[in-house]
Design a protein around this motif. Sequence first.
Motif, PDB file in Angstrom:
ATOM      1  N   ALA A 107       0.827  -1.202   0.000  1.00  0.00           N
ATOM      2  CA  ALA A 107       0.000   0.000   0.000  1.00  0.00           C
ATOM      3  C   ALA A 107       0.865   1.257   0.000  1.00  0.00           C
ATOM      4  CB  ALA A 107      -0.944  -0.006   1.204  1.00  0.00           C
ATOM      5  N   MET A 108       2.005   1.204   0.680  1.00  0.00           N
ATOM      6  CA  MET A 108       2.923   2.344   0.691  1.00  0.00           C
ATOM      7  C   MET A 108       3.476   2.618  -0.707  1.00  0.00           C
ATOM      8  SD  MET A 108       3.183   3.815   3.655  1.00  0.00           S
ATOM      9  CE  MET A 108       1.393   3.647   3.592  1.00  0.00           C
ATOM     10  N   ILE A 109       3.771   1.548  -1.451  1.00  0.00           N
ATOM     11  CA  ILE A 109       4.265   1.735  -2.815  1.00  0.00           C
ATOM     12  C   ILE A 109       3.174   2.313  -3.702  1.00  0.00           C
ATOM     13  CG2 ILE A 109       5.064   0.513  -4.878  1.00  0.00           C
ATOM     14  CD1 ILE A 109       6.719  -1.268  -3.131  1.00  0.00           C
ATOM     15  N   VAL A 110       1.933   1.840  -3.530  1.00  0.00           N
ATOM     16  CA  VAL A 110       0.819   2.414  -4.292  1.00  0.00           C
ATOM     17  C   VAL A 110       0.650   3.890  -3.949  1.00  0.00           C
ATOM     18  CG1 VAL A 110      -1.680   2.349  -4.618  1.00  0.00           C
ATOM     19  CG2 VAL A 110      -0.379   0.217  -4.557  1.00  0.00           C
ATOM     20  N   ALA A 111       0.742   4.221  -2.668  1.00  0.00           N
ATOM     21  CA  ALA A 111       0.638   5.626  -2.258  1.00  0.00           C
ATOM     22  C   ALA A 111       1.764   6.450  -2.881  1.00  0.00           C
ATOM     23  CB  ALA A 111       0.683   5.726  -0.736  1.00  0.00           C
ATOM     24  N   GLY A 112       2.951   5.852  -2.948  1.00  0.00           N
ATOM     25  CA  GLY A 112       4.064   6.558  -3.580  1.00  0.00           C
ATOM     26  C   GLY A 112       3.829   6.819  -5.051  1.00  0.00           C
ATOM     27  N   ARG A 113       3.230   5.851  -5.732  1.00  0.00           N
ATOM     28  CA  ARG A 113       2.920   6.045  -7.158  1.00  0.00           C
ATOM     29  C   ARG A 113       1.888   7.149  -7.348  1.00  0.00           C
ATOM     30  NH1 ARG A 113       6.331   5.131 -10.428  1.00  0.00           N
ATOM     31  NH2 ARG A 113       4.885   4.655 -12.106  1.00  0.00           N
ATOM     32  N   LEU A 114       0.878   7.186  -6.476  1.00  0.00           N
ATOM     33  CA  LEU A 114      -0.133   8.239  -6.570  1.00  0.00           C
ATOM     34  C   LEU A 114       0.489   9.615  -6.309  1.00  0.00           C
ATOM     35  CD1 LEU A 114      -3.082   6.483  -4.704  1.00  0.00           C
ATOM     36  CD2 LEU A 114      -2.995   7.048  -7.137  1.00  0.00           C
ATOM     37  N   ALA A 115       1.354   9.701  -5.299  1.00  0.00           N
ATOM     38  CA  ALA A 115       2.017  10.974  -4.999  1.00  0.00           C
ATOM     39  C   ALA A 115       2.916  11.412  -6.148  1.00  0.00           C
ATOM     40  CB  ALA A 115       2.821  10.851  -3.700  1.00  0.00           C
ATOM     41  N   MET A 116       3.589  10.448  -6.775  1.00  0.00           N
ATOM     42  CA  MET A 116       4.455  10.780  -7.901  1.00  0.00           C
ATOM     43  C   MET A 116       3.635  11.273  -9.089  1.00  0.00           C
ATOM     44  SD  MET A 116       7.696  10.874  -8.794  1.00  0.00           S
ATOM     45  CE  MET A 116       7.369  12.356  -9.717  1.00  0.00           C
ATOM     46  N   GLY A 117       2.474  10.674  -9.329  1.00  0.00           N
ATOM     47  CA  GLY A 117       1.622  11.138 -10.410  1.00  0.00           C
ATOM     48  C   GLY A 117       1.144  12.553 -10.183  1.00  0.00           C
ATOM     49  N   LEU A 118       0.730  12.857  -8.948  1.00  0.00           N
ATOM     50  CA  LEU A 118       0.332  14.229  -8.621  1.00  0.00           C
ATOM     51  C   LEU A 118       1.514  15.176  -8.773  1.00  0.00           C
ATOM     52  CD1 LEU A 118      -1.692  16.274  -7.501  1.00  0.00           C
ATOM     53  CD2 LEU A 118      -1.073  15.518  -5.191  1.00  0.00           C
ATOM     54  N   GLY A 119       2.680  14.747  -8.287  1.00  0.00           N
ATOM     55  CA  GLY A 119       3.859  15.596  -8.397  1.00  0.00           C
ATOM     56  C   GLY A 119       4.248  15.866  -9.836  1.00  0.00           C
TER      57      GLY A 119
END
Length: 401
Positions: A107-119
């Motif tokens: 879930a942390m990796i998924v959250a990281g992917r979402l944050a990277m997409g927003l960034g």
Amino acid sequence: MNSHVTNRGGLLPVMLAIGSGMLAMGVALSALPLELQSRFACGTTMIGLIMGIQSVATVLSRPRAGRMADRLGGRNTLLCGLLCTACSALAYSLALVPVLPPAMQQAMIVAGRLAMGLGEGLMVTGGGVWAVTKVGSARAGAAMSWVGLAIFAGLGLGTALGDEIEAHAGFGPLCLVALALPVAGMGLTVILPASVPPRAGGQTGGPAGGIRWKHLIGHTWIWGLTLGLSAVGFAAISSFLVIFYAAQGWHGGGWALGAFGAGHVIARLVGSRHVDRDDVRPMAAAIMLAEALGLALIWLAPGPAWAVAGSFLTGLGFSLTYPLLALPVLRQAPPAAAGSAIGLFDVFFDIAAGIGAVLSGLLSGAAGPGSPFAMAMLAAVAGCVVMLARPQGMKGGGRGP
């Protein structure tokens, strides 16, 4: 000193700030699939879904990124994008905490992917608007060209750097590098003065006027459609060129990808001073024809050297489509809505690249590994035709309502 050198020097801090975020994105991008496979035993379908979440987040971030750039300015929007990128690396680091259950680590990796997409959405839109504000509308095309160079160079170098760090130090140190890079970019961004975004009627400050995408689509869609047709070639090469090499029994697919990147960078370095023109359509048609020829060389290549040449030519042609086609979008949009207009324009690229990758996969399975490049060639030819059709009122000059 001539103007294009002066403007390039003024854009260097912006390029470095954007490049730091894209470096961080590339560093993680190359290592995450292997990490998901080895640590969590994820299959290819799950890996594809987790990696693809970033693109969905990027598309969804475009409206907010554009409105933020219009309200707060490009520098502050870029700063928020770098912060999201740093949070992405932090989330990847938390996935290594041993006390967390495997489901929470994933879930942390998924959250990281979402944050990277927003960034990514905030960095690209904010950085582009900030660059144009710094150099002025007369050099908007060159500004977008240099920003694009920072994006692609950062991503390419980051991917290579990530490979080396993963091979010699592991995923933990890689996460620390991916965290340090955007933090350094944030430090650089904070010390630079913000450029105040223009507002409707020549005013500064205050709200962005509530301009929505539906008010911008009328003078953006033709340029966005053409950009999307060009992006199909990028999707085919980035997703399936190495697979095409393997299917042909050739070695050196990585060199072919490198040739695409080399063509892209050379075109930006040489052509950035030539993109600011009243009518962008003839040049856009010419470079899309070059892209189509490059894709045809890959499709029909009798050997790997021809495919490398085709990849290089495709990179040359694809490179300048974005700054060329963004120029009329910026000119025709109200000054208070520059960020929203670029955000809308970027969505065409995001959607076309995603659809192009999916169609390339379907075609490759049904018609052979060379078929994605034939499809992309036809898309580039269609973009060339759109530019040569010379629809009334599409010269790219003047302001919108």
